[in-house]
Motif scaffolding. Structure first.
Motif: not given
Length: 292
Positions: A98-99, A146-150, A196-199, A267-269
């Motif tokens: 993320x930038x 910023x959230x787990x990728x499912x 649209x930004x999770x934060x 998070x890292x995915x």
């Protein structure tokens, strides 16, 4: 005749004995004696003769030794060259973050590149939606969100978290506070990025749950412009703890929120199928501190 036999023969010639060559090569004397015997039998030539000081090369042995040394030297150079090509040909690890968050891992990235110079590591900056898209489309090996990728076959692990702060102008009355409760934000103009930004979405949901009535909410995708408006005391802005130094350089004050649970996580995915790749595992452990 093969390279191994030539190597054994050269060692015996240089040591003038089977026992000396065996010790040098960490082999048994019988192994060397058998190898030399096979060479002599293959060509029908005697390569050594015995004398009081040990073994001595025959004329045919001298011929083989002189030409064999050149071949062994070329072979060693070829091995080294191929090893270097193999190392540099290792596929690089593509990381999309993320930038703005790259500064979190900057020191670890530098250390990884220093200790793994032959394993290329590319870092690309994207908005969060672009990070997920890169992983799904296969243009990235690792991403941050910023959230787990499912998704099927995708693994996510939290690597860090930061508290939420509110950036205010020194002229804002809130600037006198050491910490802020959500109810103290009532009546303020909130300047922020879109949800649209999770934060931002997490912060806004917390505000709605606590029914915080802002005077106005102004969304803008231009982050520097948002900071400029706050500098002019035209509103307040939520920021993540990792980035407060950026706002402080602009002269803004960043005050932590008093409520617990309002935080920013990273998070890292990656694809599970890739976690056995040595390069991917190396970046996961060396840069993100995660063991798959």
């Amino acid at each position: 005749m093969n390279i191994r036999q030539l190597l054994y023969f050269s060692a015996v010639a240089e040591e003038n004995s089977f026992s000396g060559a065996a010790e040098r090569l960490h082999l048994s004397r019988q192994t060397l004696s058998r190898s030399i015997g096979e060479l002599e039998e293959e060509w029908g030539l005697a390569l050594f003769k015995r004398n009081v000081v040990g073994l001595q090369l025959t004329g045919d042995g001298v011929f083989l030794y002189e030409h064999g040394c050149k071949l062994l030297e070329e072979w060693g150079g070829l091995e080294a060259a191929m090893r270097a090509r193999a190392e540099t040909a290792q596929p690089g690890t593509r990381v999309v973050v993320i930038s703005g968050t790259q500064t979190i891992f900057l020191k670890r990235i530098e250390e990884y590149r220093k200790h793994q110079p032959r394993r290329p590591l590319s870092i690309t900056l994207e908005e969060e939606a672009g990070c997920e898209k890169a992983l799904i489309q296969g243009t990235a090996d690792l991403i941050t969100t910023t959230a787990p990728v499912t998704g099927e076959g995708i693994c996510s692990r939290k690597v860090c978290e930061f508290p939420m702060y509110i950036a205010v102008s020194p002229e804002n009355p809130l600037a006198r506070k050491k910490k802020l409760y959500m109810k103290e934000l009532e009546g303020q103009t909130l300047i922020t990025l879109p949800e649209i930004y999770h934060i931002v979405r997490e912060f806004m949901e917390a505000c709605r749950k606590r029914q915080v009535p802002f005077q106005k909410i102004e969304y803008n995708v231009d982050f520097p412009y948002c900071c400029e408006l706050v500098c002019q005391n035209k509103g307040i802005m939520p920021v993540a703890g990792y980035a407060i130094h950026q706002q402080e350089r602009l002269g803004l004050l960043c005050i932590p929120l008093a409520e617990k649970g309002i935080k920013w996580e990273l998070f890292v995915s990656w694809h599970k199928r890739d976690e056995e790749k040595q390069a991917v595992r190396g970046v996961l452990e060396g840069v993100f501190g995660v063991k798959p």
